[in-house]
Write a protein that holds these residues in place. Structure first.
Motif, PDB file in Angstrom:
ATOM      1  N   TYR A 102      -5.653  34.754  -6.188  1.00 12.99           N
ATOM      2  CA  TYR A 102      -7.207  34.705  -6.353  1.00 12.99           C
ATOM      3  C   TYR A 102      -7.182  35.042  -7.900  1.00 12.99           C
ATOM      4  O   TYR A 102      -7.896  33.932  -9.136  1.00 12.99           O
ATOM      5  N   LEU A 103      -6.633  35.527  -8.188  1.00 12.57           N
ATOM      6  CA  LEU A 103      -6.935  36.462  -9.310  1.00 12.57           C
ATOM      7  C   LEU A 103      -6.295  35.637 -10.585  1.00 12.57           C
ATOM      8  O   LEU A 103      -6.503  35.542 -11.495  1.00 12.57           O
ATOM      9  N   ARG A 104      -4.717  34.873  -9.819  1.00 13.00           N
ATOM     10  CA  ARG A 104      -3.857  34.015 -11.031  1.00 13.00           C
ATOM     11  C   ARG A 104      -4.392  32.526 -11.002  1.00 13.00           C
ATOM     12  O   ARG A 104      -5.033  32.126 -12.082  1.00 13.00           O
ATOM     13  N   ALA A 105      -5.644  32.078 -10.284  1.00  6.01           N
ATOM     14  CA  ALA A 105      -6.207  30.928  -9.676  1.00  6.01           C
ATOM     15  C   ALA A 105      -7.615  30.959 -11.028  1.00  6.01           C
ATOM     16  O   ALA A 105      -7.911  30.335 -11.445  1.00  6.01           O
ATOM     17  N   ALA A 106      -7.667  32.031 -11.044  1.00  7.23           N
ATOM     18  CA  ALA A 106      -9.082  32.745 -12.515  1.00  7.23           C
ATOM     19  C   ALA A 106      -8.283  32.702 -13.732  1.00  7.23           C
ATOM     20  O   ALA A 106      -9.144  33.175 -14.285  1.00  7.23           O
ATOM     21  N   ASP A 107      -7.061  33.192 -14.098  1.00  7.07           N
ATOM     22  CA  ASP A 107      -6.839  34.223 -14.424  1.00  7.07           C
ATOM     23  C   ASP A 107      -7.170  35.388 -15.152  1.00  7.07           C
ATOM     24  O   ASP A 107      -7.439  35.674 -16.749  1.00  7.07           O
ATOM     25  N   LEU A 108      -7.565  35.843 -14.470  1.00  2.33           N
ATOM     26  CA  LEU A 108      -7.641  37.216 -14.289  1.00  2.33           C
ATOM     27  C   LEU A 108      -6.666  38.302 -14.713  1.00  2.33           C
ATOM     28  O   LEU A 108      -6.091  39.232 -13.581  1.00  2.33           O
ATOM     29  N   PHE A 109      -5.791  38.156 -16.287  1.00  5.24           N
ATOM     30  CA  PHE A 109      -4.680  39.104 -16.397  1.00  5.24           C
ATOM     31  C   PHE A 109      -4.792  40.591 -16.363  1.00  5.24           C
ATOM     32  O   PHE A 109      -3.676  41.163 -15.671  1.00  5.24           O
ATOM     33  N   PRO A 110      -6.008  40.902 -17.025  1.00  5.06           N
ATOM     34  CA  PRO A 110      -5.541  42.346 -17.089  1.00  5.06           C
ATOM     35  C   PRO A 110      -5.818  43.299 -15.005  1.00  5.06           C
ATOM     36  O   PRO A 110      -5.841  44.189 -14.622  1.00  5.06           O
ATOM     37  N   GLU A 111      -6.894  41.782 -14.664  1.00  2.00           N
ATOM     38  CA  GLU A 111      -6.913  42.331 -12.886  1.00  2.00           C
ATOM     39  C   GLU A 111      -5.561  42.661 -12.166  1.00  2.00           C
ATOM     40  O   GLU A 111      -5.260  42.682 -11.446  1.00  2.00           O
ATOM     41  N   ILE A 112      -4.475  41.329 -12.511  1.00  2.00           N
ATOM     42  CA  ILE A 112      -3.761  41.241 -11.598  1.00  2.00           C
ATOM     43  C   ILE A 112      -2.833  42.479 -12.393  1.00  2.00           C
ATOM     44  O   ILE A 112      -1.765  42.896 -11.331  1.00  2.00           O
ATOM     45  N   ASP A 113      -2.619  43.383 -14.239  1.00  2.19           N
ATOM     46  CA  ASP A 113      -2.259  44.063 -13.613  1.00  2.19           C
ATOM     47  C   ASP A 113      -2.568  45.267 -13.125  1.00  2.19           C
ATOM     48  O   ASP A 113      -1.722  46.260 -13.129  1.00  2.19           O
ATOM     49  N   ALA A 114      -3.645  45.598 -13.354  1.00  2.00           N
ATOM     50  CA  ALA A 114      -3.890  46.692 -12.130  1.00  2.00           C
ATOM     51  C   ALA A 114      -3.820  46.760 -10.213  1.00  2.00           C
ATOM     52  O   ALA A 114      -3.475  47.463 -10.432  1.00  2.00           O
ATOM     53  N   LEU A 115      -3.664  45.628 -10.207  1.00  2.00           N
ATOM     54  CA  LEU A 115      -3.181  45.407  -9.294  1.00  2.00           C
ATOM     55  C   LEU A 115      -1.540  45.492  -8.450  1.00  2.00           C
ATOM     56  O   LEU A 115      -1.291  46.295  -7.433  1.00  2.00           O
ATOM     57  N   ASN A 116      -0.982  44.503  -9.391  1.00  2.00           N
ATOM     58  CA  ASN A 116       0.195  45.407  -9.502  1.00  2.00           C
ATOM     59  C   ASN A 116       0.824  47.222  -9.732  1.00  2.00           C
ATOM     60  O   ASN A 116       1.791  47.719  -8.768  1.00  2.00           O
ATOM     61  N   GLN A 117      -0.372  47.454 -10.315  1.00  2.00           N
ATOM     62  CA  GLN A 117      -0.532  49.377 -10.328  1.00  2.00           C
ATOM     63  C   GLN A 117      -0.427  49.774  -9.218  1.00  2.00           C
ATOM     64  O   GLN A 117       0.102  50.563  -8.887  1.00  2.00           O
ATOM     65  N   LYS A 118      -1.667  48.724  -8.135  1.00  2.00           N
ATOM     66  CA  LYS A 118      -2.135  49.239  -7.248  1.00  2.00           C
ATOM     67  C   LYS A 118      -0.912  49.288  -6.299  1.00  2.00           C
ATOM     68  O   LYS A 118      -0.357  50.308  -5.424  1.00  2.00           O
ATOM     69  N   ARG A 119       0.009  48.180  -6.322  1.00  2.00           N
ATOM     70  CA  ARG A 119       1.060  48.226  -5.214  1.00  2.00           C
ATOM     71  C   ARG A 119       2.118  49.147  -5.699  1.00  2.00           C
ATOM     72  O   ARG A 119       2.696  49.701  -4.405  1.00  2.00           O
ATOM     73  N   ILE A 120       2.393  50.029  -7.189  1.00  2.00           N
ATOM     74  CA  ILE A 120       3.094  50.614  -7.601  1.00  2.00           C
ATOM     75  C   ILE A 120       2.780  52.171  -6.579  1.00  2.00           C
ATOM     76  O   ILE A 120       3.433  52.791  -5.892  1.00  2.00           O
ATOM     77  N   ASN A 121       1.983  51.940  -6.769  1.00  2.00           N
ATOM     78  CA  ASN A 121       0.809  54.044  -6.465  1.00  2.00           C
ATOM     79  C   ASN A 121       0.961  53.660  -4.574  1.00  2.00           C
ATOM     80  O   ASN A 121       1.082  54.124  -4.485  1.00  2.00           O
ATOM     81  N   LEU A 122       0.460  52.325  -3.916  1.00  2.00           N
ATOM     82  CA  LEU A 122       1.168  52.710  -2.486  1.00  2.00           C
ATOM     83  C   LEU A 122       2.811  52.334  -2.183  1.00  2.00           C
ATOM     84  O   LEU A 122       2.464  52.919  -0.745  1.00  2.00           O
ATOM     85  N   ALA A 123       3.507  52.500  -2.772  1.00  2.00           N
ATOM     86  CA  ALA A 123       4.516  52.407  -2.477  1.00  2.00           C
ATOM     87  C   ALA A 123       5.123  53.469  -2.280  1.00  2.00           C
ATOM     88  O   ALA A 123       5.895  53.710  -1.795  1.00  2.00           O
ATOM     89  N   ALA A 124       4.843  54.210  -3.464  1.00  2.00           N
ATOM     90  CA  ALA A 124       4.875  55.380  -3.909  1.00  2.00           C
ATOM     91  C   ALA A 124       5.040  56.015  -2.508  1.00  2.00           C
ATOM     92  O   ALA A 124       4.970  57.019  -2.386  1.00  2.00           O
ATOM     93  N   THR A 125       3.512  55.899  -1.882  1.00  2.00           N
ATOM     94  CA  THR A 125       3.324  56.254  -0.735  1.00  2.00           C
ATOM     95  C   THR A 125       3.357  56.386   0.899  1.00  2.00           C
ATOM     96  O   THR A 125       3.444  55.838   1.242  1.00  2.00           O
ATOM     97  N   SER A 126       4.453  55.426   0.871  1.00  2.00           N
ATOM     98  CA  SER A 126       5.354  54.434   1.438  1.00  2.00           C
ATOM     99  C   SER A 126       4.483  53.876   2.338  1.00  2.00           C
ATOM    100  O   SER A 126       4.649  53.136   3.123  1.00  2.00           O
TER     101      SER A 126
END
Length: 131
Positions: A102-126
């Motif tokens: 959804y974020l890519r389809a709306a060109d919301l790149f800062p939000e995509i970066d935030a989502l990727n950071q969320k993925r990293i944080n979640l991966a760090a907590t298994s």
């Protein structure tokens, strides 16, 4: 005794196709609608994370007793809770992929970066499929 972690079919192929289409610019969505939709998916992720946390607690439940049958019951209970957490990880991963699409389809790149950071944080907590 080992068990195979269950694999949840939550529509991975469809989500992957959606995400790929969004990455390739095959469609677009209005920014406001996407922000609202991603917020609703955030609520879903938060709910899944809360349930996952409860399962983690259940996986370490003690006090079944010392008899062999009690030990086996405790091991089975723990395994089921761990498997359940793994299935929730898969669902969370799918929700995050949908959000990214959804974020890519709306060109919301800062939000995509935030989502990727969320993925990293979640991966760090298994979480995010890394149980």
């Amino acid at each position: 005794m080992t068990s195979e972690v269950p694999n949840l079919d939550y529509g991975q192929a469809e989500i992957a196709a959606f995400l790929e289409g969004a990455r390739n610019g095959q469609f677009s969505f209005q920014r406001e609608a996407v922000i609202e939709m991603v917020g609703k998916y955030d609520l879903l992720v938060n709910t899944l994370l809360a349930v996952r946390e409860q399962l983690e607690g259940a996986a370490s439940t003690k006090g079944f007793g010392g008899l062999q049958s009690a030990v086996e019951l405790q091991d089975g209970f723990s395994r089921k809770a761990t498997d359940g957490a793994s299935v929730l990880d898969q669902a969370i991963e799918g929700v995050l992929d949908i959000q990214e699409g959804y974020l890519r389809a709306a060109d919301l790149f800062p939000e995509i970066d935030a989502l990727n950071q969320k993925r990293i944080n979640l991966a760090a907590t298994s979480i995010d499929g890394q149980s």
